[in-house]
Write an enzyme that holds these catalytic residues in place. Structure first.
Site, PDB file in Angstrom:
ATOM      1  N   LYS A 178       0.834  -1.188   0.000  1.00  0.00           N
ATOM      2  CA  LYS A 178       0.000   0.000   0.000  1.00  0.00           C
ATOM      3  C   LYS A 178       0.880   1.253   0.000  1.00  0.00           C
ATOM      4  O   LYS A 178       1.780   1.330  -0.807  1.00  0.00           O
ATOM      5  CB  LYS A 178      -1.000  -0.080   1.156  1.00  0.00           C
ATOM      6  CG  LYS A 178      -1.939  -1.284   0.964  1.00  0.00           C
ATOM      7  CD  LYS A 178      -2.925  -1.473   2.060  1.00  0.00           C
ATOM      8  CE  LYS A 178      -2.382  -2.285   3.193  1.00  0.00           C
ATOM      9  NZ  LYS A 178      -3.391  -2.870   4.078  1.00  0.00           N
ATOM     10  N   ASP A 214      -5.869  -7.366   9.283  1.00  0.00           N
ATOM     11  CA  ASP A 214      -7.244  -6.841   9.301  1.00  0.00           C
ATOM     12  C   ASP A 214      -8.304  -7.875   8.902  1.00  0.00           C
ATOM     13  O   ASP A 214      -9.448  -7.820   9.345  1.00  0.00           O
ATOM     14  CB  ASP A 214      -7.373  -5.574   8.432  1.00  0.00           C
ATOM     15  CG  ASP A 214      -6.801  -5.728   7.036  1.00  0.00           C
ATOM     16  OD1 ASP A 214      -6.306  -6.817   6.707  1.00  0.00           O
ATOM     17  OD2 ASP A 214      -6.845  -4.742   6.272  1.00  0.00           O
TER      18      ASP A 214
HETATM   19  C1  GLC Z   1      -2.632  -5.820   1.810  1.00  0.00           C
HETATM   20  C2  GLC Z   1      -1.889  -6.466   2.958  1.00  0.00           C
HETATM   21  C3  GLC Z   1      -2.777  -7.450   3.688  1.00  0.00           C
HETATM   22  C4  GLC Z   1      -4.084  -6.783   4.080  1.00  0.00           C
HETATM   23  C5  GLC Z   1      -4.743  -6.186   2.863  1.00  0.00           C
HETATM   24  C6  GLC Z   1      -6.033  -5.464   3.202  1.00  0.00           C
HETATM   25  O1  GLC Z   1      -2.884  -6.776   0.837  1.00  0.00           O
HETATM   26  O2  GLC Z   1      -0.741  -7.120   2.491  1.00  0.00           O
HETATM   27  O3  GLC Z   1      -2.114  -7.940   4.824  1.00  0.00           O
HETATM   28  O4  GLC Z   1      -4.920  -7.724   4.676  1.00  0.00           O
HETATM   29  O5  GLC Z   1      -3.867  -5.269   2.249  1.00  0.00           O
HETATM   30  O6  GLC Z   1      -5.797  -4.365   4.031  1.00  0.00           O
END
Ligand code: GLC
Length: 476
Positions: A178, A214
């Site tokens: 991200k 999450d």
């Molecule tokens: C990214 C992260 C993952 C998380 C997802 C949603 O893919 O690597 O761990 O669950 O974003 O936030």
């Protein structure tokens, strides 16, 4: 034998969802359709993605090379209704950084304090220790403001990045994703880093007893609302899912075992297809999104489906169409040429017009771009948003269907959270339709479980505390 529908049945379901493009200029119409054809998945391709995903899950769970982490979270149980007490929760990974204090009484949240803190780009992209010192500062501020600074508190830490978990409270960051890229954190146990930062700060007594993703938080939150819940799914800035797996199938288990029957597995499907596995669906537009991203050549799947990238994908397609003089008179404004200027939120707005058969939302979005556009251009923008959205919904549904088939329960509820799922007007509808086609023998429900990444950390701390107490008790 795994059930596999006829490709033609999947083709039909996809076709039904695509509205025809009708422009006043039929030549332009044909050219636009031709340029976007590569983004329209066929039933055969969808099924192929599902087969590969299923094999990758199997490889990952057996500790074999896979683009899916299939990470053991060491959470073997969901809430059982007896959890009571005050729990801190820290949520890092989405758009905002939040701290919560939740009071649980028999599974019900009876009190909740939440504060949101801003994380500047300097912190996201700077030195890791500085970032963790900032988190500790915020925590210090929060517990004082809530009037609980004199107490010893247990905390769950939602850290929504790919990590390798060695136990319930040890998570080694594999790779930032991200918009985070702080230095000297990859390869480190972030629980330890946060614990040390809290110590450096001093003045508070916080024990981080659980680290989670999450998706796990969303599953825990979902199970509070519906006991059939077995899958947690995030469709937000990033995308990922976790599910309850039979413990005997899980090869990787570093922490002490206590006769667990099940355990939550964090799939980490954002990187699914890295290294060329999904090249048969990759378009030049996808390659451009990848090149422009903070993490080129990785997180291939996330770039097809998540909120961080869908808007950018639409923008790149529009730029391409304009360069072919098919829209906007061939002239692009400065804003339209700016990376990330077309947000996924805009895609959701335009999609509202597709649902209501109007043009007002698209008109408002385009007005903000300083462009010269006509009625046909509006239709093309609506068409592009639909094509990109349907592809994303199909890919998510394909993987979700495989998880549901793998779990093979009579009925399973999927707890879902994330801005894309919440704001896109048709995502849920498509997921219900596509998953049913792809896994027709399994009953499932999609349930919005809001704030799983926040509250879920508190819930994980509560489960962790209960397990800790029971292990201590049993060893006496
Ligand atoms: C990214 C992260 C993952 C998380 C997802 C949603 O893919 O690597 O761990 O669950 O974003 O936030």
């Amino acid at each position: 034998m795994r059930f596999r529908p006829e490709p033609s049945a999947v083709d039909l379901a996809i076709e039904e969802e695509h509205a025809p493009l009708a422009l006043s200029n039929s030549q332009t119409e044909e050219k636009v359709k031709e340029l976007l054809k590569c983004l329209r998945l066929t039933g055969e391709n969808v099924l192929r993605v599902g087969d590969i995903f299923s094999q990758e899950m199997e490889n990952g769970i057996n500790d074999q090379p896979s683009t899916l982490l299939m990470e053991n979270t060491y959470i073997p149980e969901l809430l059982n209704g007896t959890e009571t007490g005050d729990f801190l929760a820290l949520d890092l990974g989405g758009t905002n950084f939040r701290i919560l204090l939740i009071s649980l009484q028999n599974e019900n949240v009876v009190r909740e304090e939440v504060m949101q803190y801003h994380i500047s780009d300097d912190l996201r992209l700077g030195e890791g220790e500085v970032l963790f010192d900032y988190l500790a500062d915020c925590l210090y501020d929060f517990v004082h403001k809530c009037g609980v600074a004199s107490r010893r508190l247990v905390m769950g830490f939602t850290f929504s990045f790919p990590m390798h978990q060695r136990s319930l409270n040890c998570g080694v960051l594999i790779k930032w994703t991200k918009s985070f890229a702080a230095t000297n954190v990859e390869g480190q146990d972030v629980v330890k880093m946060l614990g040390e930062a809290i110590k450096r700060k001093g003045g508070i007594d916080v024990d981080i007893i659980a680290i989670l993703n999450d998706t796990t938080g969303t599953l825990l939150q979902g199970c509070r609302l519906d006991h059939e819940c077995g899958i947690g799914l995030i469709l937000g800035t990033g995308s990922n899912a976790c599910y309850m797996e039979r413990a005997e199938r899980v090869s990787h288990w570093e922490a002490e075992r206590h006769g667990e029957k099940e355990v939550i597995i964090d799939i980490e499907w954002g990187a699914f297809g890295d290294g060329g596995l999904l090249d048969f669906i990759r378009t030049d537009f996808d390659k451009q999104v990848d090149t422009n991203s903070l993490f080129a050549n990785s997180f291939t799947f996330e770039k097809y489906i998540s909120g961080k990238y869908l808007g950018e994908l639409v923008r790149l397609i529009l730029v391409n169409l304009a360069n072919h003089r098919l829209i906007f008179n061939g002239i692009l404004s400065k804003k339209m040429q700016q990376i990330d200027s077309f947000t996924t939120n805009y895609v959701s707005h335009v999609e509202k017009d597709n649902v209501d058969n109007t043009i007002c939302e698209t008109d408002t979005v385009l007005k903000g771009f300083n462009l010269d556009y006509n009625e046909d251009d509006i239709q093309v923008v609506k068409y592009v948003c639909e094509v990109v959205s349907i592809r994303a919904a199909l890919l998510v549904s394909t993987c979700l269907a495989e998880v549901i088939k793998r779990m093979n329960r009579d009925s399973v509820t999927v707890a879902v959270d994330g801005s894309l799922y919440k704001h896109h007007p048709r995502f849920k509808h498509w997921m219900l339709k596509f998953v049913e086609i792809l896994a027709p023998r399994h009953k499932f429900q999609l349930m919005l479980a809001e704030d799983g990444s926040g509250k879920g950390a508190g819930l994980a701390a509560a489960v962790a505390q209960r397990l800790r107490d029971s292990y201590c008790h049993n060893s006496k």
